[in-house]
Write a protein that holds these residues in place. Structure first.
Motif, PDB file in Angstrom:
ATOM      1  N   ASN A   1      -4.603   5.699   9.419  1.00  0.00           N
ATOM      2  CA  ASN A   1      -4.078   6.382  10.598  1.00  0.00           C
ATOM      3  C   ASN A   1      -2.962   7.300  10.127  1.00  0.00           C
ATOM      4  O   ASN A   1      -1.775   6.979  10.198  1.00  0.00           O
ATOM      5  CB  ASN A   1      -3.556   5.362  11.612  1.00  0.00           C
ATOM      6  CG  ASN A   1      -3.008   6.019  12.861  1.00  0.00           C
ATOM      7  OD1 ASN A   1      -3.219   7.210  13.097  1.00  0.00           O
ATOM      8  ND2 ASN A   1      -2.294   5.254  13.669  1.00  0.00           N
ATOM      9  N   ALA A   2      -3.355   8.453   9.609  1.00  0.00           N
ATOM     10  CA  ALA A   2      -2.397   9.358   8.984  1.00  0.00           C
ATOM     11  C   ALA A   2      -1.357   9.881   9.976  1.00  0.00           C
ATOM     12  O   ALA A   2      -0.186  10.069   9.625  1.00  0.00           O
ATOM     13  CB  ALA A   2      -3.129  10.535   8.338  1.00  0.00           C
ATOM     14  N   SER A   3      -1.759  10.108  11.225  1.00  0.00           N
ATOM     15  CA  SER A   3      -0.842  10.677  12.212  1.00  0.00           C
ATOM     16  C   SER A   3       0.119   9.641  12.779  1.00  0.00           C
ATOM     17  O   SER A   3       1.184   9.986  13.298  1.00  0.00           O
ATOM     18  CB  SER A   3      -1.627  11.314  13.355  1.00  0.00           C
ATOM     19  OG  SER A   3      -2.333  10.328  14.101  1.00  0.00           O
ATOM     20  N   GLY A   4      -0.270   8.363  12.702  1.00  0.00           N
ATOM     21  CA  GLY A   4       0.558   7.319  13.303  1.00  0.00           C
ATOM     22  C   GLY A   4       0.401   7.218  14.807  1.00  0.00           C
ATOM     23  O   GLY A   4       1.095   6.426  15.456  1.00  0.00           O
ATOM     24  N   GLU A   5      -0.529   7.989  15.386  1.00  0.00           N
ATOM     25  CA  GLU A   5      -0.751   7.977  16.832  1.00  0.00           C
ATOM     26  C   GLU A   5      -1.413   6.667  17.246  1.00  0.00           C
ATOM     27  O   GLU A   5      -2.410   6.242  16.669  1.00  0.00           O
ATOM     28  CB  GLU A   5      -1.643   9.154  17.235  1.00  0.00           C
ATOM     29  CG  GLU A   5      -1.972   9.224  18.723  1.00  0.00           C
ATOM     30  CD  GLU A   5      -0.748   9.406  19.594  1.00  0.00           C
ATOM     31  OE1 GLU A   5      -0.665   8.720  20.637  1.00  0.00           O
ATOM     32  OE2 GLU A   5       0.117  10.222  19.235  1.00  0.00           O
ATOM     33  N   THR A   6      -0.875   6.031  18.256  1.00  0.00           N
ATOM     34  CA  THR A   6      -1.446   4.777  18.763  1.00  0.00           C
ATOM     35  C   THR A   6      -1.699   4.807  20.265  1.00  0.00           C
ATOM     36  O   THR A   6      -2.300   3.881  20.802  1.00  0.00           O
ATOM     37  CB  THR A   6      -0.504   3.591  18.449  1.00  0.00           C
ATOM     38  OG1 THR A   6       0.768   3.828  19.062  1.00  0.00           O
ATOM     39  CG2 THR A   6      -0.335   3.415  16.947  1.00  0.00           C
ATOM     40  N   CYS A  45       0.833  -1.209   0.000  1.00  0.00           N
ATOM     41  CA  CYS A  45       0.000   0.000   0.000  1.00  0.00           C
ATOM     42  C   CYS A  45       0.863   1.252   0.000  1.00  0.00           C
ATOM     43  O   CYS A  45       1.844   1.357   0.751  1.00  0.00           O
ATOM     44  CB  CYS A  45      -0.912  -0.009   1.224  1.00  0.00           C
ATOM     45  SG  CYS A  45      -1.943   1.468   1.398  1.00  0.00           S
ATOM     46  N   ILE A  46       0.498   2.221  -0.844  1.00  0.00           N
ATOM     47  CA  ILE A  46       1.250   3.476  -0.931  1.00  0.00           C
ATOM     48  C   ILE A  46       0.477   4.639  -0.307  1.00  0.00           C
ATOM     49  O   ILE A  46       0.916   5.793  -0.378  1.00  0.00           O
ATOM     50  CB  ILE A  46       1.604   3.808  -2.392  1.00  0.00           C
ATOM     51  CG1 ILE A  46       0.323   3.921  -3.234  1.00  0.00           C
ATOM     52  CG2 ILE A  46       2.547   2.747  -2.969  1.00  0.00           C
ATOM     53  CD1 ILE A  46       0.584   4.340  -4.678  1.00  0.00           C
ATOM     54  N   GLY A  47      -0.694   4.364   0.284  1.00  0.00           N
ATOM     55  CA  GLY A  47      -1.452   5.402   0.970  1.00  0.00           C
ATOM     56  C   GLY A  47      -2.105   6.415   0.065  1.00  0.00           C
ATOM     57  O   GLY A  47      -2.329   7.555   0.479  1.00  0.00           O
ATOM     58  N   ALA A  64       1.417   3.285   9.718  1.00  0.00           N
ATOM     59  CA  ALA A  64       0.792   4.606   9.643  1.00  0.00           C
ATOM     60  C   ALA A  64       0.594   5.019   8.193  1.00  0.00           C
ATOM     61  O   ALA A  64       1.465   4.819   7.341  1.00  0.00           O
ATOM     62  CB  ALA A  64       1.665   5.641  10.365  1.00  0.00           C
ATOM     63  N   GLY A  65      -0.587   5.582   7.913  1.00  0.00           N
ATOM     64  CA  GLY A  65      -0.865   6.097   6.580  1.00  0.00           C
ATOM     65  C   GLY A  65      -1.187   5.042   5.544  1.00  0.00           C
ATOM     66  O   GLY A  65      -1.345   5.365   4.366  1.00  0.00           O
ATOM     67  N   ARG A  66      -1.301   3.784   5.960  1.00  0.00           N
ATOM     68  CA  ARG A  66      -1.634   2.701   5.017  1.00  0.00           C
ATOM     69  C   ARG A  66      -3.053   2.215   5.284  1.00  0.00           C
ATOM     70  O   ARG A  66      -3.546   2.273   6.399  1.00  0.00           O
ATOM     71  CB  ARG A  66      -0.653   1.543   5.159  1.00  0.00           C
ATOM     72  CG  ARG A  66       0.817   1.967   5.105  1.00  0.00           C
ATOM     73  CD  ARG A  66       1.219   2.503   3.744  1.00  0.00           C
ATOM     74  NE  ARG A  66       2.578   3.018   3.741  1.00  0.00           N
ATOM     75  CZ  ARG A  66       3.654   2.260   3.567  1.00  0.00           C
ATOM     76  NH1 ARG A  66       3.534   0.951   3.418  1.00  0.00           N
ATOM     77  NH2 ARG A  66       4.848   2.818   3.539  1.00  0.00           N
TER      78      ARG A  66
END
Length: 217
Positions: free
Chosen positions: A106-111, A88-90, A133-135
């Protein structure tokens, strides 16, 4: 191998969100992301409230699959629609194509659910609980569970028996009329062409209690 699916009797759903929470806990998805959502629709004219699940429908002809430029979307062994996050390239083309809003990013990558605070304990994540993140990510029908003969996490959450998950072979669909129930079901008050009205399965007398191998109901 039989196709896997989830059958939901929307007449019994009370909007408890147990299925959504079970899914979120099982997959350890990021804050604000739900693979399975429980939506509320108020039919004021009939004084009626509909609760219905919205998730990846694992379509026979997924709209997301042909539009993915990276060919990251593929079929699983039981018909699941899965995303290879390494490919996946988002680009979010799948998100635009899906009529159910299933792909999540999850564009921010916050978990961390605790903001800047450190959790008291950090759990070791399983392979299916690690998300890039972002995928694109969405419901997988819990392939890590079904491959071991266990039902998806959402299928064991509700306590009122309105949901069943597992293998749904074609002969079962023909015998118990679920194909007709699927094609003709309507959520009260939704427009006839609304995608959720067309895809949600409503109860049918012949489909409520299938016969057991012994012939008893």
């Amino acid at each position: 191998m039989s196709r896997f699916g989830i059958i939901v009797n929307v007449d019994k759903c009370v909007g408890c969100h147990a299925c959504a929470i079970a899914c979120k806990e099982e997959n350890q998805v990021a804050p604000g992301i739900f693979y399975e959502r429980v939506e509320r629709f108020e039919n004021i004219a009939d004084n009626f409230i509909n609760w219905f699940r919205v998730s990846c429908m694992h379509c026979d002809k997924p709209a997301c699959m042909p539009v993915c430029p990276a060919k990251a979307i593929h079929r699983g062994p039981a018909g699941e629609v899965l995303v290879d996050q390494k490919k996946c390239i988002g680009c979010r083309m799948c998100e635009r194509a899906c009529p159910y809003g299933a792909p999540k990013f999850n564009a921010s990558g916050e978990t961390n659910y605790f903001g800047g605070k450190t959790p008291l304990a950090i759990r070791e994540l399983e392979p299916w609980q690690r998300h890039a993140a972002g995928r694109a990510e969405h419901c997988t029908l819990c392939t890590h569970r079904t491959s071991q003969g266990r039902p998806p996490a959402c299928g064991r959450g509700p306590s009122d028996g309105h949901r069943r998950a597992g293998a749904v072979p074609p002969h079962f669909l023909r015998r118990h009329g679920l194909r007709r129930a699927l094609q003709g079901s309507r959520l009260r008050g939704l427009p006839p062409r609304h995608p959720l009205a067309l895809r949600s399965i409503k109860s049918a007398p012949s489909a409520q209690r299938p016969e057991t191998p012994s012939g008893r109901r």
